[in-house]
Design a protein around this motif. Structure first.
Motif, PDB file in Angstrom:
ATOM      1  N   THR A   1      -5.505  18.868 -17.522  1.00 39.26           N
ATOM      2  CA  THR A   1      -6.947  18.772 -17.749  1.00 39.26           C
ATOM      3  C   THR A   1      -7.685  20.079 -17.476  1.00 39.26           C
ATOM      4  O   THR A   1      -8.881  20.080 -17.256  1.00 39.26           O
ATOM      5  CB  THR A   1      -7.542  17.652 -16.876  1.00 39.26           C
ATOM      6  OG1 THR A   1      -7.268  17.933 -15.500  1.00 39.26           O
ATOM      7  CG2 THR A   1      -6.984  16.298 -17.248  1.00 39.26           C
TER       8      THR A   1
ATOM      9  N   ILE B   1     -12.653   7.873 -18.684  1.00 39.90           N
ATOM     10  CA  ILE B   1     -12.504   9.325 -18.674  1.00 39.90           C
ATOM     11  C   ILE B   1     -11.089   9.672 -19.142  1.00 39.90           C
ATOM     12  O   ILE B   1     -10.127   9.518 -18.407  1.00 39.90           O
ATOM     13  CB  ILE B   1     -12.765   9.905 -17.271  1.00 39.90           C
ATOM     14  CG1 ILE B   1     -14.136   9.473 -16.766  1.00 39.90           C
ATOM     15  CG2 ILE B   1     -12.662  11.429 -17.309  1.00 39.90           C
ATOM     16  CD1 ILE B   1     -14.433   9.903 -15.342  1.00 39.90           C
TER      17      ILE B   1
ATOM     18  N   ASP C   1      -8.098  12.340 -20.764  1.00 42.59           N
ATOM     19  CA  ASP C   1      -7.691  13.712 -20.461  1.00 42.59           C
ATOM     20  C   ASP C   1      -8.579  14.705 -21.212  1.00 42.59           C
ATOM     21  O   ASP C   1      -8.975  15.736 -20.668  1.00 42.59           O
ATOM     22  CB  ASP C   1      -6.226  13.953 -20.823  1.00 42.59           C
ATOM     23  CG  ASP C   1      -5.260  13.324 -19.828  1.00 42.59           C
ATOM     24  OD1 ASP C   1      -5.715  12.847 -18.769  1.00 42.59           O
ATOM     25  OD2 ASP C   1      -4.058  13.325 -20.116  1.00 42.59           O
TER      26      ASP C   1
ATOM     27  N   ASP D   1     -11.678  14.219 -22.224  1.00 45.25           N
ATOM     28  CA  ASP D   1     -12.981  14.220 -21.542  1.00 45.25           C
ATOM     29  C   ASP D   1     -12.931  15.129 -20.316  1.00 45.25           C
ATOM     30  O   ASP D   1     -13.838  15.932 -20.086  1.00 45.25           O
ATOM     31  CB  ASP D   1     -13.378  12.812 -21.084  1.00 45.25           C
ATOM     32  CG  ASP D   1     -13.733  11.874 -22.208  1.00 45.25           C
ATOM     33  OD1 ASP D   1     -14.165  12.343 -23.277  1.00 45.25           O
ATOM     34  OD2 ASP D   1     -13.580  10.652 -22.008  1.00 45.25           O
ATOM     35  N   MET D   2     -11.872  15.001 -19.534  1.00 49.89           N
ATOM     36  CA  MET D   2     -11.750  15.790 -18.312  1.00 49.89           C
ATOM     37  C   MET D   2     -11.641  17.275 -18.627  1.00 49.89           C
ATOM     38  O   MET D   2     -12.232  18.112 -17.935  1.00 49.89           O
ATOM     39  CB  MET D   2     -10.530  15.307 -17.514  1.00 49.89           C
ATOM     40  CG  MET D   2     -10.577  15.630 -16.061  1.00 49.89           C
ATOM     41  SD  MET D   2     -11.875  14.697 -15.251  1.00 49.89           S
ATOM     42  CE  MET D   2     -12.654  15.997 -14.343  1.00 49.89           C
TER      43      MET D   2
ATOM     44  N   ASN E   1     -14.251  19.945 -17.263  1.00 48.60           N
ATOM     45  CA  ASN E   1     -13.791  21.115 -16.512  1.00 48.60           C
ATOM     46  C   ASN E   1     -14.217  22.412 -17.193  1.00 48.60           C
ATOM     47  O   ASN E   1     -14.604  23.375 -16.524  1.00 48.60           O
ATOM     48  CB  ASN E   1     -12.271  21.087 -16.328  1.00 48.60           C
ATOM     49  CG  ASN E   1     -11.855  20.084 -15.286  1.00 48.60           C
ATOM     50  OD1 ASN E   1     -12.610  19.760 -14.382  1.00 48.60           O
ATOM     51  ND2 ASN E   1     -10.642  19.580 -15.406  1.00 48.60           N
TER      52      ASN E   1
END
Length: 86
Positions: free
Chosen positions: A2, A52, A54, A56-57, A61
Motif C-alpha cells: 500500500t 478500504i 489496497d 484506496d490505501m 498514502n
C-alpha cells in the motif's frame, strides 16, 4: 502493498504466487473502557469495515506522502467519497 509512491515511481506490485508474505489486514485493538466512554467509536469502525481496499490505501498514502496533504483533509475527502460523511 500500500505504498503511495508505487505508481509515481513507475513501479508495480508483484504477485506473491508462493504466498511467502502473509496478507496485511489492519484490525483495531481497543480497550473495553474506551468503548464504554466513547460508544461512537465502535459504530464508526463498523462502518469502515471492508471499505478500504489496497488501492484506496495507496491513494491515501500518496496524498499524505507524495502530495504532502493535510491528514484531516485527506480523511474528510475519503469519508465523503465513501458516503460515510456529509
Amino acid at each position: 502493498m500500500t505504498d503511495g509512491l508505487i505508481p509515481v515511481l513507475d513501479l508495480f506490485v508483484l504477485e506473491d504466487d508462493r504466498h511467502y508474505f502473509p496478507p496485511y489486514e489492519a484490525v483495531p485493538i481497543i480497550r473495553q473502557e474506551m468503548l464504554a466512554h466513547h460508544p461512537g467509536v465502535e459504530r464508526a469502525l463498523h462502518e469502515l469495515a471492508g471499505k478500504i481496499s489496497d488501492e484506496d490505501m495507496r491513494q491515501l498514502n500518496y496524498a499524505l506522502d507524495g502530495q504532502r496533504r493535510d491528514v484531516k483533509e485527506v480523511v474528510r475527502d475519503f469519508l465523503r467519497q465513501k458516503g460515510l460523511s456529509k
